[in-house]
Write a protein that holds these residues in place. Sequence first.
Motif, short mmCIF file in Angstrom:
data_model
loop_
_atom_site.label_atom_id
_atom_site.label_comp_id
_atom_site.label_asym_id
_atom_site.label_seq_id
_atom_site.Cartn_x
_atom_site.Cartn_y
_atom_site.Cartn_z
N VAL A 43 -10.85 17.75 -42.62
CA VAL A 43 -12.10 17.61 -41.86
C VAL A 43 -12.28 18.74 -40.87
O VAL A 43 -11.31 19.35 -40.42
CB VAL A 43 -12.17 16.26 -41.09
N ASP A 44 -13.52 19.01 -40.54
CA ASP A 44 -13.91 19.88 -39.44
C ASP A 44 -14.77 19.02 -38.53
O ASP A 44 -15.64 18.28 -39.00
CB ASP A 44 -14.72 21.08 -39.92
N ILE A 45 -14.52 19.11 -37.22
CA ILE A 45 -15.28 18.33 -36.25
C ILE A 45 -15.90 19.27 -35.23
O ILE A 45 -15.20 20.12 -34.67
CB ILE A 45 -14.39 17.28 -35.55
N TYR A 46 -17.19 19.13 -35.02
CA TYR A 46 -17.93 19.95 -34.07
C TYR A 46 -18.66 19.03 -33.10
O TYR A 46 -19.08 17.94 -33.47
CB TYR A 46 -18.96 20.83 -34.78
N GLU A 47 -18.83 19.51 -31.87
CA GLU A 47 -19.57 18.73 -30.89
C GLU A 47 -20.55 19.65 -30.17
O GLU A 47 -20.22 20.78 -29.80
CB GLU A 47 -18.62 18.10 -29.87
N ASN A 48 -21.77 19.16 -30.01
CA ASN A 48 -22.76 19.87 -29.21
C ASN A 48 -23.35 18.87 -28.22
O ASN A 48 -22.85 17.75 -28.09
CB ASN A 48 -23.82 20.54 -30.10
N GLU A 49 -24.40 19.25 -27.53
CA GLU A 49 -24.98 18.38 -26.51
C GLU A 49 -25.54 17.09 -27.07
O GLU A 49 -25.57 16.07 -26.39
CB GLU A 49 -26.08 19.13 -25.75
N ASP A 50 -25.99 17.13 -28.32
CA ASP A 50 -26.69 15.98 -28.90
C ASP A 50 -25.84 15.08 -29.79
O ASP A 50 -26.15 13.91 -29.95
CB ASP A 50 -27.90 16.46 -29.71
N GLU A 51 -24.81 15.65 -30.42
CA GLU A 51 -24.09 14.86 -31.41
C GLU A 51 -22.69 15.42 -31.68
O GLU A 51 -22.36 16.53 -31.29
CB GLU A 51 -24.87 14.81 -32.72
N ILE A 52 -21.92 14.60 -32.40
CA ILE A 52 -20.65 15.03 -32.96
C ILE A 52 -20.88 15.13 -34.46
O ILE A 52 -21.44 14.21 -35.08
CB ILE A 52 -19.52 14.02 -32.65
N LEU A 53 -20.48 16.24 -35.06
CA LEU A 53 -20.63 16.44 -36.51
C LEU A 53 -19.24 16.43 -37.14
O LEU A 53 -18.32 17.10 -36.65
CB LEU A 53 -21.29 17.79 -36.81
N ILE A 54 -19.10 15.69 -38.21
CA ILE A 54 -17.84 15.65 -38.95
C ILE A 54 -18.12 16.03 -40.39
O ILE A 54 -19.00 15.47 -41.03
CB ILE A 54 -17.19 14.25 -38.90
#
Length: 128
Positions: A28-39
């Motif tokens: 998995v790759d996990i990213y986070e920004n101001e609006d959401e967490i993306l997996i």
Amino acid sequence: MDRSQEIAKQEEKNIEKTKELYKATPAVDIYENEDEILIYADMPGVVKDDISVDIDNGTLSISGVRKLSVTGSVTYEEFSDVEYVRNFSVPQTIDVEKVEAELKNGVLRLHLPKSEAAKPRQIEIKTA
């Protein structure tokens, strides 16, 4: 060969041989920004109907089964059916009602939006 041995051999032929399902942890790759967490979860060969995504009590569970259809007899096999399983703790600030999932080219993409209260905001400073 006596009758009981013949019956035993016949029963042995009629038994469908099943193999144990291999379990794997999807990368998995996990990213986070101001609006959401993306997996992004790599689950090659898994179709939409064989994937399950659940969020319960702060735990995100992802599972999927890749089933191969084989014709002919197997001479040698390294690539077989597999069950992908992965669990994550997710913050309580995720808006569970708005979670979305999509599958494209063997990659499961999960959008975990943050609730409005969890989003960073700029506070205006007033002069007195």
